[in-house]
Design a protein around this motif. Structure first.
Motif: not given
Length: 218
Positions: A54-80
């Motif tokens: 989740a950190r890798l994704f959020v750091d690459a796609n959110h202006t504020q970057g990742y913040v420590n979170s105990s629950i991280n939920i993703g939507l995937f398309s084609g495995g990504e």
């Protein structure tokens, strides 16, 4: 003033443009309704993610970057991963059980229904009693939260960070609270304010626009 006039005003920090130009461009295009690709959440697979992924994704796609979170939920398309929503126990008070800490989609993508599907999964799996989140007023009008059933609570006052020199790396004001300055600054005068001492050491303050605070009770 812009809100009252029906104008959406977006503020971009210089460090965001210098160090995260692609993220800024993507967010501006989304605000204008211009996206490279549209996906539908109903066609995506939903799954929980490790904090590392989740950190890798959020750091690459959110202006504020990742913040420590105990629950991280993703939507995937084609495995990504194409959209991620993060939650933690409320960081700032006990008035609400959980906090939605981050939500973002992959650069250049618009995931229709993504936020609703991710939130519904969280509600189904974790049965929260209450949830709070903060919309950055520099970027957000808060419309997404209203569509998700959140209730507007208040506008929080502006926050600020410090930077020094030309690097424009923003540092948390918490590090530079006055009672800590004697141990972190080269020059410190107890008779001066926090900001006066910071200015004496070559630091400048930069302010945001505060947050729109939203909550949801179950």
């Amino acid at each position: 003033m812009c809100e009252k006039a029906g104008i959406r005003l977006i503020h971009v920090f210089e460090n965001e443009w210098l160090y995260g130009k692609d993220i800024v461009k993507s967010r501006l295009l989304n605000a204008l309704g211009v996206c490279v690709r549209t996906l539908f959440a109903r066609k995506c697979v939903i799954a929980e993610m490790s904090p590392e992924d989740a950190r890798l994704f959020v750091d690459a796609n959110h202006t504020q970057g990742y913040v420590n979170s105990s629950i991280n939920i993703g939507l995937f398309s084609g495995g990504e991963p194409v959209s991620v929503m993060c939650f933690s126990k409320n960081r700032f008070s006990g008035a609400y059980e959980y906090e939605m800490t981050r939500f973002c989609s992959k650069l250049g993508f618009r995931v229709v229904g993504g936020a609703g599907k991710l939130l519904a999964y969280f509600e189904r799996m974790y049965t929260p009693k209450s949830l709070i989140s903060y919309a950055d007023r520099r970027w957000s009008s808060g419309n997404l939260y209203e569509k998700l059933g959140f209730r507007f609570i208040r506008n929080s006052p502006p926050n600020y960070w410090y930077f020094r020199g030309q690097s424009l790396v923003l540092e948390s004001r918490v590090k530079y609270q006055k009672h800590r300055l004697a141990g972190v600054l080269e020059k410190f005068d107890p008779e001066k304010t926090e900001m006066q001492n910071m200015a004496d050491n070559g630091y400048y303050a930069i302010y945001d626009c505060g947050n729109k605070v939203y909550a949801k009770e179950y």
